[in-house]
Design a protein around this motif. Structure first.
Motif, short mmCIF file in Angstrom:
data_model
loop_
_atom_site.label_atom_id
_atom_site.label_comp_id
_atom_site.label_asym_id
_atom_site.label_seq_id
_atom_site.Cartn_x
_atom_site.Cartn_y
_atom_site.Cartn_z
N MET A 97 0.67 -1.40 0.00
CA MET A 97 -0.07 0.13 0.00
C MET A 97 0.85 1.15 -0.10
N TRP A 98 2.03 1.07 0.64
CA TRP A 98 2.89 2.39 0.79
C TRP A 98 3.61 2.89 -0.72
N PHE A 99 3.77 1.52 -1.29
CA PHE A 99 4.42 2.09 -2.78
C PHE A 99 3.41 2.36 -3.70
N GLN A 100 1.89 1.97 -3.64
CA GLN A 100 0.79 2.29 -4.49
C GLN A 100 0.02 2.94 -3.98
N TRP A 101 0.52 4.07 -2.90
CA TRP A 101 -0.36 5.00 -2.26
C TRP A 101 -1.20 5.96 -3.19
N SER A 102 -0.81 6.45 -4.23
CA SER A 102 -1.66 7.29 -5.15
C SER A 102 -2.57 6.33 -5.98
N GLU A 103 -2.36 5.31 -6.38
CA GLU A 103 -3.42 4.03 -7.04
C GLU A 103 -4.40 3.86 -5.84
N GLN A 104 -3.98 3.70 -4.82
CA GLN A 104 -5.24 3.34 -3.62
C GLN A 104 -5.94 4.52 -3.49
N ARG A 105 -5.37 5.65 -3.07
CA ARG A 105 -6.16 7.00 -3.15
C ARG A 105 -6.88 7.38 -4.08
N ASP A 106 -6.62 7.19 -5.20
CA ASP A 106 -7.30 7.63 -6.60
C ASP A 106 -8.51 6.77 -6.84
N TYR A 107 -8.11 5.26 -6.46
CA TYR A 107 -9.28 4.20 -6.55
C TYR A 107 -10.63 4.84 -5.60
N TYR A 124 -9.89 14.15 -1.97
CA TYR A 124 -8.29 13.69 -1.97
C TYR A 124 -8.43 13.63 -0.47
N LEU A 125 -8.92 14.40 0.45
CA LEU A 125 -8.10 14.27 2.08
C LEU A 125 -8.96 12.92 2.57
N LEU A 126 -10.22 12.71 2.38
CA LEU A 126 -10.88 11.69 2.89
C LEU A 126 -10.08 10.38 2.36
N ALA A 127 -9.98 10.26 1.08
CA ALA A 127 -9.36 9.24 0.49
C ALA A 127 -7.79 8.76 0.79
N SER A 128 -7.15 9.63 1.04
CA SER A 128 -5.96 9.64 1.63
C SER A 128 -6.13 9.42 3.18
N SER A 129 -6.86 9.73 4.03
CA SER A 129 -6.94 9.31 5.32
C SER A 129 -7.36 7.88 5.25
N PHE A 130 -8.10 7.37 4.43
CA PHE A 130 -8.48 5.87 4.41
C PHE A 130 -7.41 5.00 4.21
N VAL A 131 -6.62 5.26 3.21
CA VAL A 131 -5.60 4.65 2.80
C VAL A 131 -4.45 4.63 4.00
N PHE A 132 -4.15 5.70 4.69
CA PHE A 132 -3.48 5.83 5.82
C PHE A 132 -3.93 5.04 6.72
#
Length: 226
Positions: A1-11, A20-28
């Motif tokens: 998940m760390w190396f595909q952070w942007s792909e996970q967030r965009d999905y 953007y903020l909520l998606a990034s928070s979910f991945v984190f």
């Protein structure tokens, strides 16, 4: 998940339109929850709380990635839950009788029911491996696999059946999910890698069955009373 952070967030952002903020928070949260839970389990610290946290992460992933509507992935996630249930049972100490030395009727502790639930959920992984075609190999594989699944579920010859499933599942996993043979830039690499490590987690749950036995709610245990 760390190396595909942007792909996970965009999905997540595209699927749920959450920004953007909520998606990034979910991945984190997803990444932190998995790492923290696994570190606590491996270090044998707060194992029960770690299991509950990992249960929450599995439930969160099931909803966020729409796994709920994909029967194959849902069954695999339930199998992961079965492994966690066995880990939770293993971490619980057996309850002691309030009246030491006084004969009491035999009762099944919550730990034993967790072991039963864990065994039943684990076999869901093998249901996703059944092949419905007329080839001889598939028919034999289905018959043998189904027999072993039933043995583990009902708790008969449990350790032997679970160990056989470990060997069988590991061989199938290495053969069919060989992600290292696929170039990293191809989407199939990620799909196979996901399947490979998810299957390895279920193998870990089966090894817990081999190590701990089926528990009190099983035919193996009832045979001792007969």
């Amino acid at each position: 998940m760390w190396f595909q952070w942007s792909e996970q967030r965009d999905y997540i952002d595209t699927t749920w339109s959450c920004g953007y903020l909520l998606a990034s928070s979910f991945v984190f949260l997803n990444l932190l929850g998995q790492l923290t839970g696994c570190v606590l389990v491996l270090s044998r610290n707060f194992v029960q709380y770690a299991c509950f946290g990992l249960f929450g992460i599995i439930a969160l992933q099931t909803i966020a990635y729409s796994i709920l509507w994909d029967l194959k992935f849902l069954m695999r996630n339930l199998a992961l839950g079965g492994g966690l249930l066995l880990l939770l049972a293993e971490s619980r100490s057996e309850g002691k009788s309030m009246f030491a030395g006084v004969p009491t009727m035999r009762e099944s502790s919550p730990k034993q029911y967790m072991q039963l639930g864990g065994r039943v959920l684990l076999v869901l992984m093998f249901m996703t491996l059944l092949h419905f075609d007329a080839s001889f190999f598939s028919i034999v594989q289905n018959i043998v696999g189904t027999a072993l699944m039933i043995l583990v579920a009902i708790g008969f010859k449990t350790k032997l059946a679970a160990l056989t499933l470990v060997v069988w599942l590991f061989a199938i996993n290495v053969y069919f999910n060989a992600f290292w043979t696929i170039p990293v830039y191809k989407p199939m690499h990620d799909f196979l890698k996901y399947d490979f490590f998810q299957t390895m987690s279920v193998i870990g749950g089966l090894l817990l069955v081999v190590a701990l036995g089926p528990g009190g709610v099983s035919m193996d245990e009832k045979k001792k009373e007969w």
